[in-house]
Write a protein that holds these residues in place. Structure first.
Motif, mmCIF file in Angstrom:
data_model
loop_
_atom_site.group_PDB
_atom_site.id
_atom_site.type_symbol
_atom_site.label_atom_id
_atom_site.label_comp_id
_atom_site.label_asym_id
_atom_site.label_seq_id
_atom_site.Cartn_x
_atom_site.Cartn_y
_atom_site.Cartn_z
ATOM 1 N N SER A 1 -19.550 4.130 -22.026
ATOM 2 C CA SER A 1 -18.303 3.368 -22.117
ATOM 3 C C SER A 1 -18.520 1.881 -22.341
ATOM 4 N N VAL A 2 -19.741 1.382 -22.063
ATOM 5 C CA VAL A 2 -20.006 -0.058 -22.208
ATOM 6 C C VAL A 2 -21.077 -0.357 -23.243
ATOM 7 N N LYS A 3 -21.707 0.673 -23.796
ATOM 8 C CA LYS A 3 -22.769 0.453 -24.778
ATOM 9 C C LYS A 3 -22.249 -0.346 -25.951
ATOM 10 N N GLY A 4 -23.032 -1.349 -26.350
ATOM 11 C CA GLY A 4 -22.651 -2.189 -27.472
ATOM 12 C C GLY A 4 -21.756 -3.349 -27.080
ATOM 13 N N ARG A 5 -21.234 -3.331 -25.860
ATOM 14 C CA ARG A 5 -20.374 -4.425 -25.390
ATOM 15 C C ARG A 5 -21.003 -5.196 -24.222
ATOM 16 N N PHE A 6 -21.717 -4.501 -23.356
ATOM 17 C CA PHE A 6 -22.322 -5.109 -22.166
ATOM 18 C C PHE A 6 -23.834 -5.190 -22.351
ATOM 19 N N THR A 7 -24.422 -6.259 -21.807
ATOM 20 C CA THR A 7 -25.871 -6.429 -21.841
ATOM 21 C C THR A 7 -26.355 -6.863 -20.467
ATOM 22 N N MET A 8 -27.306 -6.106 -19.925
ATOM 23 C CA MET A 8 -27.895 -6.457 -18.635
ATOM 24 C C MET A 8 -29.229 -7.137 -18.877
ATOM 25 N N SER A 9 -29.503 -8.180 -18.100
ATOM 26 C CA SER A 9 -30.759 -8.908 -18.252
ATOM 27 C C SER A 9 -31.241 -9.396 -16.891
ATOM 28 N N ARG A 10 -32.484 -9.888 -16.878
ATOM 29 C CA ARG A 10 -33.049 -10.429 -15.642
ATOM 30 C C ARG A 10 -33.732 -11.747 -15.965
ATOM 31 N N ASP A 11 -33.946 -12.562 -14.936
ATOM 32 C CA ASP A 11 -34.680 -13.801 -15.179
ATOM 33 C C ASP A 11 -36.150 -13.609 -14.822
ATOM 34 N N ASN A 12 -36.983 -14.513 -15.271
ATOM 35 C CA ASN A 12 -38.426 -14.350 -15.102
ATOM 36 C C ASN A 12 -38.886 -14.557 -13.664
ATOM 37 N N THR A 13 -38.052 -15.213 -12.865
ATOM 38 C CA THR A 13 -38.419 -15.406 -11.463
ATOM 39 C C THR A 13 -38.111 -14.176 -10.623
ATOM 40 N N LYS A 14 -37.431 -13.194 -11.234
ATOM 41 C CA LYS A 14 -37.058 -11.953 -10.555
ATOM 42 C C LYS A 14 -36.160 -12.201 -9.357
ATOM 43 N N THR A 15 -35.293 -13.212 -9.484
ATOM 44 C CA THR A 15 -34.336 -13.473 -8.405
ATOM 45 C C THR A 15 -32.898 -13.370 -8.863
ATOM 46 N N GLN A 16 -32.679 -13.122 -10.158
ATOM 47 C CA GLN A 16 -31.325 -13.007 -10.685
ATOM 48 C C GLN A 16 -31.270 -11.896 -11.734
ATOM 49 N N VAL A 17 -30.193 -11.135 -11.689
ATOM 50 C CA VAL A 17 -29.876 -10.246 -12.807
ATOM 51 C C VAL A 17 -28.479 -10.600 -13.273
ATOM 52 N N TYR A 18 -28.212 -10.265 -14.529
ATOM 53 C CA TYR A 18 -26.957 -10.658 -15.147
ATOM 54 C C TYR A 18 -26.327 -9.470 -15.864
ATOM 55 N N LEU A 19 -25.016 -9.572 -16.044
ATOM 56 C CA LEU A 19 -24.312 -8.601 -16.869
ATOM 57 C C LEU A 19 -23.383 -9.383 -17.787
ATOM 58 N N GLN A 20 -23.774 -9.487 -19.050
ATOM 59 C CA GLN A 20 -22.928 -10.125 -20.046
ATOM 60 C C GLN A 20 -21.956 -9.093 -20.575
ATOM 61 N N MET A 21 -20.671 -9.376 -20.432
ATOM 62 C CA MET A 21 -19.633 -8.428 -20.829
ATOM 63 C C MET A 21 -18.802 -9.037 -21.950
ATOM 64 N N ASN A 22 -18.831 -8.412 -23.105
ATOM 65 C CA ASN A 22 -18.082 -8.880 -24.267
ATOM 66 C C ASN A 22 -17.018 -7.862 -24.659
ATOM 67 N N ASN A 23 -16.053 -8.324 -25.429
ATOM 68 C CA ASN A 23 -14.981 -7.445 -25.915
ATOM 69 C C ASN A 23 -14.388 -6.623 -24.760
ATOM 70 N N LEU A 24 -14.020 -7.315 -23.704
ATOM 71 C CA LEU A 24 -13.527 -6.636 -22.513
ATOM 72 C C LEU A 24 -12.189 -5.953 -22.777
ATOM 73 N N LYS A 25 -12.001 -4.829 -22.099
ATOM 74 C CA LYS A 25 -10.797 -4.022 -22.238
ATOM 75 C C LYS A 25 -10.128 -3.885 -20.871
ATOM 76 N N PRO A 26 -8.826 -3.613 -20.851
ATOM 77 C CA PRO A 26 -8.152 -3.440 -19.555
ATOM 78 C C PRO A 26 -8.815 -2.381 -18.681
ATOM 79 N N GLU A 27 -9.380 -1.369 -19.293
ATOM 80 C CA GLU A 27 -10.031 -0.315 -18.503
ATOM 81 C C GLU A 27 -11.353 -0.760 -17.891
ATOM 82 N N ASP A 28 -11.815 -1.965 -18.210
ATOM 83 C CA ASP A 28 -12.999 -2.516 -17.550
ATOM 84 C C ASP A 28 -12.640 -3.173 -16.218
ATOM 85 N N THR A 29 -11.367 -3.282 -15.910
ATOM 86 C CA THR A 29 -10.929 -3.880 -14.650
ATOM 87 C C THR A 29 -11.477 -3.087 -13.474
ATOM 88 N N ALA A 30 -12.193 -3.780 -12.587
ATOM 89 C CA ALA A 30 -12.830 -3.115 -11.449
ATOM 90 C C ALA A 30 -13.522 -4.169 -10.597
#
Length: 122
Positions: free
Chosen positions: A63-92
């Motif tokens: 449901s999120v492939k191609g729109r969301f990207t998960m990444s981490r930083d090199n210090t291994k203290t942060q992870v991220y979720l970049q969410m693009n082209n958001l839809k109402p059904e992503d509300t959560a």
């Protein structure tokens, strides 16, 4: 003790973008996988994405492939979720989680953050 703190949620219009962050502390080498899960009102918590700290490999829900990207930083203290082209059904409420194996099953993740609210609405 593993502690996870999410941030970055908010209100965004359909088609917009948000970037969630998860600050990680107390992690050991046993918790080599981080995940994002989400829970909408009245629904069960569902898998969104995972990332492996060691090699950066990722997996996504269809449901999120191609729109969301998960990444981490090199210090291994942060992870991220970049969410693009958001839809109402992503509300959560979006939660990050730490575990030892790549899985879409939330039961494989013993450590959880409190979550951050994402609302997609015009």
């Amino acid at each position: 003790q593993v502690q996870l703190v999410e941030s970055g949620g908010g209100l965004v219009q359909p088609g917009g973008s948000l970037k969630l962050s998860c600050a990680v502390s107390g992690r050991t080498s046993s918790q080599d996988v981080m995940g994002w899960f989400r829970q909408a009102p009245g629904k069960e918590r569902e898998f969104v994405a995972t990332i492996n700290w060691s090699d950066g490999s990722t997996s996504y829900a269809d449901s999120v492939k191609g729109r969301f990207t998960m990444s981490r930083d090199n210090t291994k203290t942060q992870v991220y979720l970049q969410m693009n082209n958001l839809k109402p059904e992503d509300t959560a409420v979006y939660h990050c989680a730490a575990g030892s194996m790549t899985s879409a099953n939330m039961r494989q993740f013993p450590y959880w953050g409190q979550g951050t609210q994402v609302t997609v609405s015009s």
